[in-house]
Design an enzyme around this catalytic site. Structure first.
Site, PDB file in Angstrom:
ATOM      1  N   HIS A 263      44.727  19.785  27.220  1.00 38.70           N
ATOM      2  CA  HIS A 263      43.545  20.400  27.842  1.00 38.70           C
ATOM      3  C   HIS A 263      44.008  21.605  28.631  1.00 38.70           C
ATOM      4  O   HIS A 263      45.100  21.585  29.207  1.00 38.70           O
ATOM      5  CB  HIS A 263      42.867  19.377  28.777  1.00 38.70           C
ATOM      6  CG  HIS A 263      41.476  19.738  29.114  1.00 38.70           C
ATOM      7  ND1 HIS A 263      41.171  20.573  30.161  1.00 38.70           N
ATOM      8  CD2 HIS A 263      40.302  19.402  28.532  1.00 38.70           C
ATOM      9  CE1 HIS A 263      39.859  20.727  30.211  1.00 38.70           C
ATOM     10  NE2 HIS A 263      39.304  20.032  29.238  1.00 38.70           N
ATOM     11  N   ASP A 321      37.826  13.431  23.965  1.00 37.90           N
ATOM     12  CA  ASP A 321      37.480  13.528  22.546  1.00 37.90           C
ATOM     13  C   ASP A 321      38.304  12.602  21.672  1.00 37.90           C
ATOM     14  O   ASP A 321      37.890  12.241  20.581  1.00 37.90           O
ATOM     15  CB  ASP A 321      37.639  14.971  22.066  1.00 37.90           C
ATOM     16  CG  ASP A 321      36.539  15.841  22.623  1.00 37.90           C
ATOM     17  OD1 ASP A 321      35.455  15.297  22.889  1.00 37.90           O
ATOM     18  OD2 ASP A 321      36.760  17.042  22.812  1.00 37.90           O
TER      19      ASP A 321
END
Ligand code: ACO
Length: 385
Positions: A263, A321
């Site tokens: 991320h 996710d």
């Protein structure tokens, strides 16, 4: 003219583009707050409608405000016939995110005053989109499987109604809790790629529908919202839980990115992923189908290996996710619908950012450093080789 190359922050990495009181992501410590409330507390005590209200209005609603908000949402969950027709037409050919974008864009036709940017009107448009986007996602799922459209059930909350309109079955307690949690956790995440793109469009004073459509286009990519579908495709490609470690080792040796990990901001375990992780383990106990059991087992083994290999050493941790896909499969949702669900829940975040940005609007217009030639002599076409 610049004589020296300026510092360029590729991908706007590390650049502050605005002030915001909507959400705070603490990437170092893996924490997230919506309007100051920790995501853990909201996940435990709140629900998607209340969280949406909180994001949009900046405060928790009173009972009367909440009931009025929910009533407005319930009144608007149905879809116009033309929108259903277009979804049905596109369903066998286009990716659900492309259909999502087109159907959302169509909603401007039913707004008598789409360019009205008064606060009340802006919020009203956001509520309409918030109510209709889950129904669009569900209709896409139905028509992809050549099934009939299911009318909304006003006795259900927004996320449960989405599952009902998709599957034709009212969710049980576990399913209702899980889908609502997913909606809450995907509702907002500060100025990520899609929210920034929404603000770029809003900054031109285009309407709420145009800004939302931009966000959907941006969310589609596998480096952003599309990672949930891409991650599940990888889990499916691994196939057998015993193949997990070999597959990932080889992918990493081949310098491939493992979807659902890493991320730009989080350099610690994504707090949203932490909140859904127990549902993965609980789902395994609930006697899932063989297919779902394999997916869950692979996800847990991949997560463990990636944390060992890249977590502490490189700050590449699972993001939500990675775990979302297997959990959506627990709910019987096809992987092509994962990112449309993300759209439906992120509408509250996008909407709240539009409201905030229009309080103090400034056209977004960054600079780029030109590296091409100047004053090139023009050659007529017949002289070109
Ligand atoms: N698997 C393996 N290596 C990775 C991964 C990954 N998932 N993510 C980053 N890395 C490595 C890169 O290869 C790079 O290594 P290097 O320094 O040896 O070249 C380093 O970590 C930095 O990666 P970048 O891609 O430059 O970092 P950035 O901040 O731009 O990336 C991103 C963030 C795009 C999310 C990245 O981690 C990624 O591509 N992850 C996979 C896709 C994904 O899951 N996206 C969803 C993010 S959450 C969301 O948007 C909803």
């Amino acid at each position: 003219m610049l004589t020296q190359k300026p510092t360029i922050n590729y991908g706007l990495e590390g650049i502050y583009v605005d002030e915001s009181a909507i959400s705070k992501v603490d990437g170092q410590n893996g924490r997230l707050w919506y309007r100051g409330y920790s995501i853990e507390e909201l996940a435990d005590k709140s629900n998607f409608e209340e969280v949406s209200y909180l994001l949009i209005y900046g405060k928790l609603p009173t009972k009367t405000e909440f009931d009025e908000f929910v009533m407005k949402l319930k009144d608007r969950t149905g879809l116009p016939d033309e929108v259903k027709r277009v979804i049905r037409k596109m369903a066998p050919i286009a990716h659900p995110m492309d259909i999502m974008r087109t159907a959302t864009s169509m909603l401007v036709m039913y707004d008598k005053d789409p360019n009205n940017r008064d606060l009340e009107s802006t919020v009203d448009k956001i509520i309409t989109l918030l109510a209709k986007l889950p129904s669009i996602a569900a209709a896409i799922g139905r028509f992809r499987e050549k099934k009939r459209y299911i009318e909304p059930d006003s006795s259900l909350n927004l996320s449960e109604n989405f599952l009902y309109m998709l599957t034709g079955r009212r969710p049980n307690k576990f399913e209702g809790k899980l889908i609502d949690l997913m909606f809450i956790l995907h509702a907002e995440h500060s100025t990520n790629a899609s929210t920034f793109s929404v603000l770029v469009t809003a900054s031109t004073l285009a309407d709420v529908y145009a800004a939302t459509t931009t966000g959907i286009g941006t969310l589609k990519g596998p480096l952003h919202g599309g990672a949930d579908e891409a991650a599940l495709n990888m889990i499916k490609a691994i196939g057998d839980p015993d193949n997990t470690e070999k597959y990932i080792e080889e992918a990493l040796e081949g310098k491939q990115k493992i979807m659902g990990f890493g991320h730009r901001v989080y350099k610690a375990y994504d707090p949203r992923a932490k909140l859904v992780r127990s549902y993965l383990e609980e789902s395994l106990i609930k006697e899932p189908t063989d297919e779902v059991r394999r997916l869950l087992q692979i996800a847990l083994r991949a997560e463990k290996l990636m944390i060992e290999k890249l977590g502490k050493s490189k700050g590449i941790w699972p993001n939500i996710d990675f775990l979302a896909g297997p959990l959506y499969r627990v709910l019987g949702i096809d992987s092509k619908l994962f990112t449309p669900i993300f759209v439906a829940s992120r509408m509250s975040g996008w909407g709240s950012h539009i409201v905030e940005y229009w309080n103090n609007n400034k056209l977004v217009r960054p600079l780029e450093y030109y590296t091409g030639p100047l004053d090139v002599p023009y050659k007529p076409i017949e002289l070109r080789q």
